[in-house]
Design a protein around this motif. Sequence first.
Motif, mmCIF file in Angstrom:
data_model
loop_
_atom_site.group_PDB
_atom_site.id
_atom_site.type_symbol
_atom_site.label_atom_id
_atom_site.label_comp_id
_atom_site.label_asym_id
_atom_site.label_seq_id
_atom_site.Cartn_x
_atom_site.Cartn_y
_atom_site.Cartn_z
ATOM 1 N N MET B 20 127.479 24.199 99.092
ATOM 2 C CA MET B 20 127.306 24.212 97.648
ATOM 3 C C MET B 20 126.846 25.593 97.193
ATOM 4 O O MET B 20 127.236 26.075 96.130
ATOM 5 C CB MET B 20 126.285 23.142 97.252
ATOM 6 C CG MET B 20 126.341 22.732 95.803
ATOM 7 S SD MET B 20 127.975 22.200 95.287
ATOM 8 C CE MET B 20 127.651 20.548 94.759
ATOM 9 N N ARG B 21 126.041 26.226 98.023
ATOM 10 C CA ARG B 21 125.556 27.554 97.676
ATOM 11 C C ARG B 21 126.705 28.556 97.650
ATOM 12 O O ARG B 21 126.764 29.429 96.777
ATOM 13 C CB ARG B 21 124.523 27.968 98.725
ATOM 14 C CG ARG B 21 123.580 28.977 98.191
ATOM 15 C CD ARG B 21 122.466 29.221 99.137
ATOM 16 N NE ARG B 21 122.167 30.640 99.061
ATOM 17 C CZ ARG B 21 121.252 31.231 99.773
ATOM 18 N NH1 ARG B 21 120.521 30.536 100.609
ATOM 19 N NH2 ARG B 21 121.047 32.512 99.662
ATOM 20 N N SER B 24 128.687 27.832 94.523
ATOM 21 C CA SER B 24 128.049 28.298 93.295
ATOM 22 C C SER B 24 128.070 29.819 93.212
ATOM 23 O O SER B 24 128.188 30.383 92.127
ATOM 24 C CB SER B 24 126.641 27.733 93.151
ATOM 25 O OG SER B 24 125.835 28.191 94.175
ATOM 26 N N ASN B 25 128.020 30.477 94.360
ATOM 27 C CA ASN B 25 128.134 31.937 94.340
ATOM 28 C C ASN B 25 129.533 32.359 93.894
ATOM 29 O O ASN B 25 129.685 33.312 93.126
ATOM 30 C CB ASN B 25 127.815 32.510 95.710
ATOM 31 C CG ASN B 25 127.808 34.013 95.717
ATOM 32 O OD1 ASN B 25 127.161 34.640 94.887
ATOM 33 N ND2 ASN B 25 128.571 34.607 96.618
ATOM 34 N N LEU B 27 131.480 30.619 91.899
ATOM 35 C CA LEU B 27 131.577 30.349 90.462
ATOM 36 C C LEU B 27 130.807 31.385 89.660
ATOM 37 O O LEU B 27 131.238 31.818 88.599
ATOM 38 C CB LEU B 27 131.042 28.949 90.157
ATOM 39 C CG LEU B 27 132.038 27.824 90.379
ATOM 40 C CD1 LEU B 27 131.367 26.485 90.173
ATOM 41 C CD2 LEU B 27 133.226 27.956 89.440
ATOM 42 N N ALA B 28 129.652 31.781 90.190
ATOM 43 C CA ALA B 28 128.833 32.768 89.475
ATOM 44 C C ALA B 28 129.574 34.092 89.362
ATOM 45 O O ALA B 28 129.362 34.849 88.417
ATOM 46 C CB ALA B 28 127.511 32.957 90.205
ATOM 47 N N GLU B 230 137.323 25.564 92.663
ATOM 48 C CA GLU B 230 135.883 25.519 92.936
ATOM 49 C C GLU B 230 135.270 24.224 92.424
ATOM 50 O O GLU B 230 134.403 23.643 93.067
ATOM 51 C CB GLU B 230 135.170 26.712 92.285
ATOM 52 C CG GLU B 230 135.601 28.077 92.787
ATOM 53 C CD GLU B 230 135.411 28.286 94.282
ATOM 54 O OE1 GLU B 230 134.463 27.733 94.862
ATOM 55 O OE2 GLU B 230 136.246 28.991 94.878
ATOM 56 N N MET B 234 133.444 21.478 94.525
ATOM 57 C CA MET B 234 132.070 21.130 94.182
ATOM 58 C C MET B 234 131.893 19.614 94.175
ATOM 59 O O MET B 234 130.915 19.087 94.704
ATOM 60 C CB MET B 234 131.748 21.708 92.812
ATOM 61 C CG MET B 234 130.322 21.634 92.419
ATOM 62 S SD MET B 234 130.030 22.716 91.019
ATOM 63 C CE MET B 234 130.486 21.647 89.692
ATOM 64 N N GLN B 238 129.606 17.440 96.654
ATOM 65 C CA GLN B 238 128.561 16.565 96.119
ATOM 66 C C GLN B 238 128.676 15.155 96.703
ATOM 67 O O GLN B 238 127.684 14.561 97.127
ATOM 68 C CB GLN B 238 128.675 16.517 94.601
ATOM 69 C CG GLN B 238 127.579 15.718 93.945
ATOM 70 C CD GLN B 238 127.813 15.556 92.459
ATOM 71 O OE1 GLN B 238 128.762 16.105 91.905
ATOM 72 N NE2 GLN B 238 126.958 14.804 91.816
#
Lengths: 249, 262
Positions: B20-21, B24-25, B27-28, B230, B234, B238
Amino acid sequence: MDRLIYTAMSGMTDSMNRQRVIASNMANAQTVGFRADMIASTPVTLKGPALEARAMSDGEVRSADMTPGTVSATGNPLDIAMQGTDMMAVQANDGTEVYTRRGDLSVSPTGVLTNGDGLPVMGNGGPITVPVDAKLKIGPDGTILAVDPTNPNLQPSVVDKIKIASTAGSQIAKGLDGQFRVVGGGILPADDNAQVSVAALEGSNVSASQVMVDMLQAQRLFDIRTKLLSTAKDMDQSGTSLLRQSAGS
Amino acid sequence: MSASALQVARTGLDAQDTRMRVISNNLANVNTTAFKRDRANFATLTYQDMRVAGQQNTSQNNYATGLNLGTGVQIQGTSRQEEQGTLDTTGNAYDLAIQGDGYFQVLLPTGQFAYTRAGNFSLSSQGEIQTSDGYPIQPAITIPQGSTSVTIGSDGTVSAIPPAGGNAVQVGQITMATFPNAQGLQSIGGNMLQETTASGTAQIGTPGVQGVGTIKQGALETSNVNIVTELVDMIECQRAYEINSKMISSVDDMLKNANQTL
């Protein structure tokens, strides 16, 4: 005290082991090319002069579930997905040839073609080494083509062919490193007609819903077996209190 | 220990958390110039040998199969997905996009080289081409003050019309680095990558020659993160996390039951 508690306890241990296998499958639901383990429990009847009423439960991981996983496109030219029951030959850490469905390939700094587990991919004659500065392409039959960067317009040269082995007619089993080996030793023959899907990866074949159901089932079975133990305890207690009463009167 | 199903499920939770990290990276960095998305790679942990196949059961029988229990999963690493990002035309003379393979070489304040595909360059007060963080491109290229019409060709030739006017003259040549195994480069943040033993040594080449990509002036390479992919990842991640936590509560219930009933 009744031997019932030992029988029930063997069942509880079996349920716990089963949960562990399910947990491991679940944890690997996203490992490329993973094959779920299957646990089977068999009653082990104690043979002897007494009544054969005690069947201990004994679980074992019989084999892996070989159902194919979902293939999804990745766009990476070095990702391959095998078809049918074929497997890719790689070299295990102990030097033997083992088999895997994991086809996320990359080139190590020394030019050895390895898969996602870091194991060298086998070609026609041992591990495949590729020219480090070349652009690689994989053909649908597993042939590795190298494009010379200095002459990109030249015909790509054939480096080697990935050994895709046919598992038909051979018994294979998962070893402790998670790789497949031929039961009793030996190597599988290469499948000359093998086809691979390039720029795609095969996912794990663990089904989330199946795993959930298995998990609940194992949990309930454990609960029932616990109940058996507690029933045995109650019976034992009532027996003891009967004795105590007769002694007191 | 009998509770090891808990430990196995925990490895699953840990791995999903790490994945997940990574997502999220990605997506960021959806708007980061020339960002390459990472993919988390899972690997099976070693199996534990509870009973070897062929081990003697009784004096007459052998076990036909063994009891090899898996111990879970781990994130083995992340691999950078090198697909080309789309080119976004900006019209800015110092925005350079690479089409194909290769990295710009820049000099860090530590004296080491770093490599980047983010070509949002600007000029320093001395007229040197530098990154937005102020790291000069290597070999250094200085545009004489007052020059006009700076053009950078697809082969990296930098030319400008001198302050005095007249014809454009060449003021520098941008070279690019390629690596035997670009996936082995280490991200050091700030769009920069650094050479490692895994990547092999940088090979400096002229853009457009010997497999090195070409330069497009007035454009930037966008991130190759696909938001839809992504988001799907995700959701998948989840759900996998939820199932693994379900396993923990299931095993916990089993132990609780055993504790209370017995």
